[in-house]
Design a protein around this motif. Sequence first.
Motif, PDB file in Angstrom:
ATOM      1  N   GLY A  78      -5.249 -12.513 -30.557  1.00  0.00           N
ATOM      2  CA  GLY A  78      -4.506 -11.402 -29.996  1.00  0.00           C
ATOM      3  C   GLY A  78      -4.154 -10.382 -31.058  1.00  0.00           C
ATOM      4  N   TRP A  79      -3.294  -9.465 -30.663  1.00  0.00           N
ATOM      5  CA  TRP A  79      -2.848  -8.377 -31.534  1.00  0.00           C
ATOM      6  C   TRP A  79      -1.407  -8.683 -31.912  1.00  0.00           C
ATOM      7  N   PRO A  80      -1.172  -9.282 -33.079  1.00  0.00           N
ATOM      8  CA  PRO A  80       0.160  -9.812 -33.400  1.00  0.00           C
ATOM      9  C   PRO A  80       1.281  -8.793 -33.411  1.00  0.00           C
ATOM     10  N   SER A  81       0.966  -7.545 -33.717  1.00  0.00           N
ATOM     11  CA  SER A  81       2.033  -6.538 -33.761  1.00  0.00           C
ATOM     12  C   SER A  81       2.346  -5.949 -32.390  1.00  0.00           C
ATOM     13  N   SER A  82       1.558  -6.333 -31.362  1.00  0.00           N
ATOM     14  CA  SER A  82       1.740  -5.704 -30.046  1.00  0.00           C
ATOM     15  C   SER A  82       2.779  -6.401 -29.187  1.00  0.00           C
ATOM     16  N   ASN A  83       2.961  -7.728 -29.379  1.00  0.00           N
ATOM     17  CA  ASN A  83       3.941  -8.447 -28.557  1.00  0.00           C
ATOM     18  C   ASN A  83       4.319  -9.776 -29.200  1.00  0.00           C
ATOM     19  N   PRO A  84       5.525 -10.284 -28.922  1.00  0.00           N
ATOM     20  CA  PRO A  84       6.006 -11.525 -29.538  1.00  0.00           C
ATOM     21  C   PRO A  84       5.166 -12.747 -29.190  1.00  0.00           C
ATOM     22  N   LYS A  85       4.571 -12.764 -27.987  1.00  0.00           N
ATOM     23  CA  LYS A  85       3.780 -13.926 -27.557  1.00  0.00           C
ATOM     24  C   LYS A  85       2.564 -14.114 -28.452  1.00  0.00           C
ATOM     25  N   ASP A  86       1.874 -13.007 -28.755  1.00  0.00           N
ATOM     26  CA  ASP A  86       0.705 -13.112 -29.621  1.00  0.00           C
ATOM     27  C   ASP A  86       1.106 -13.540 -31.032  1.00  0.00           C
ATOM     28  N   LEU A  87       2.215 -13.038 -31.502  1.00  0.00           N
ATOM     29  CA  LEU A  87       2.698 -13.418 -32.831  1.00  0.00           C
ATOM     30  C   LEU A  87       3.004 -14.914 -32.880  1.00  0.00           C
ATOM     31  N   GLU A  88       3.623 -15.419 -31.813  1.00  0.00           N
ATOM     32  CA  GLU A  88       3.962 -16.842 -31.758  1.00  0.00           C
ATOM     33  C   GLU A  88       2.702 -17.703 -31.667  1.00  0.00           C
ATOM     34  N   PHE A  89       1.674 -17.185 -30.999  1.00  0.00           N
ATOM     35  CA  PHE A  89       0.416 -17.932 -30.888  1.00  0.00           C
ATOM     36  C   PHE A  89      -0.135 -18.283 -32.264  1.00  0.00           C
ATOM     37  N   PHE A  90      -0.140 -17.310 -33.165  1.00  0.00           N
ATOM     38  CA  PHE A  90      -0.707 -17.553 -34.493  1.00  0.00           C
ATOM     39  C   PHE A  90       0.085 -18.616 -35.260  1.00  0.00           C
ATOM     40  N   LYS A  91       1.350 -18.746 -34.972  1.00  0.00           N
ATOM     41  CA  LYS A  91       2.144 -19.795 -35.612  1.00  0.00           C
ATOM     42  C   LYS A  91       1.798 -21.161 -35.023  1.00  0.00           C
ATOM     43  N   GLU A  92       1.696 -21.215 -33.703  1.00  0.00           N
ATOM     44  CA  GLU A  92       1.489 -22.491 -33.021  1.00  0.00           C
ATOM     45  C   GLU A  92       0.054 -23.000 -33.148  1.00  0.00           C
TER      46      GLU A  92
END
Length: 515
Positions: A46-60
């Motif tokens: 995803g696009w990590p800077s576009s929404n919190p869900k995508d940012l959390e995906f990269f962590k998980e």
Amino acid sequence: MRKGHVEVYDTTLRDGAQTTGVSFSLNDKLKIAKKLDGLVDYIEGGWPSSNPKDLEFFKEVRKLRLKAKISAFGSTMRVGMSPEEDRNLVSLLDVADVVAIFGKSWGLHVKDVLKTTLSENLRLIRESVKFLKRNGATVIFDAEHFFDGYIDDKAYAMKTLEAAERDSDVIVLCDTNGGRLPSEIYKIVQEVRKRIRKPIGIHAHNDSGCAVANTLMAVDAGARHVQVTVNGLGERAGNADLTSVLPSLKFKMGFKFPNLKRLTELSGFVYELSNLREDPYKPYVGKYVFSHKGGIHVDAILKNTRSYEHIDPELVGNRRVVFVSEQSGKASIVSKASEFGLKLQKTDPRVLEILQDIKKYEMNGYQFENADASLYLLMLEKLGKNQKLFEISGWTCIVHGDGDKVTADGTVILKVGERIIHTASQGNGPVHAFDLALRKALREIYPQADNVRLVGYRVKEIDAEEGTAAHVRVFIDFSDGKKNWTTVGVSTNILEASKIALLDGYRYFLVRDNS
């Protein structure tokens, strides 16, 4: 890139998530990533800077320890900035070792969308790619709208690729509007390869229905990186479909890929999480794409499967299905009987009797293609193997209206041998009430019938021009928690059609249970 290999970059979790009506939860995205692992080289998260869900995906996703490389998606830096000043660009380095960024390759977009100069756009591309590479990322440059840009201004479109070439690992040519044809894609990819030394990729949208063809033609012209989504999900008409591209590359073009037997399962899994209805006619993985209905076809397929199947369905995790209908011949009946565990030879006169019965039923509106349970009972009847486990001596259904509340009463007089059982039940509607009353009566003799549940109910009007006097076809889907089956009933009365299908459903269960 390995010889004989095409890199597969899946973007279901980003491009696919842009499908109208589709929204993946964080848990959905992680589940899809696990299903994709082993089939693809890259999974775009995803696009990590576009929404919190995508940012959390990269962590998980790190916790899953997948074999596939996880890629973050973003854009070249903003107009007038340096790479270090653009937080969106910098943030890509925080979440992934592989970064895909898109830049404009079409002058129309540079002038009308970015509102900047052609030279500034080249700077954005060059410095963004260089910054990411300098900081240790594998860089995939997506040349957005490349084919439209190339046709509009070949020289400038090539300059955008050259601006990215030195520091990128793969340069992807994008048919972002999805309007180009395979012949155009093939020619342009060939021309690009003469001037660009870095590996070339293809990202095709499906607005003209050519995304899969365009992807395959790009590979034929020398591209060795394909960007796809499961089931062709994507904005507008969607993207190139992974479930068609991968088997075509492997079985038609000879490229090396892992076992694809999970492909049909993957397609169904993503359809379910997308909350979209499966397409049964979908190439390779659809329920009906290895189905055979015509008598001549079935006869040929039983002699040599290659006669009407371009690959073995098991190679993609699918299966062969033979349907019986008014267009069937003796071979279809024999094949279907064998599937049911009934032994018949084409020379057996009962085969022709079964076939004639089917044609008579279908003339009256029946359809057995998706109602194997009813077909099985019909065959048993003709073979003298049908067991008279119960009969219905009488039944009623009455609907009551009380203000906004509507209920129904159903009564059943069931005959089993010499025993008569009379029951009644109330339900939400007449079919529900009848089903409850029937099950209550049956379980006095056959307690196992209480495990049966109705899980689907579909009505089709056959003679629409007859209005309310038209015949209706009712399909009912049943389950006992372990197996599913479907029956069909036809009548000018919707309740009578429902009753026929309902009784067949229980008869099938009891016959199967007693066999």
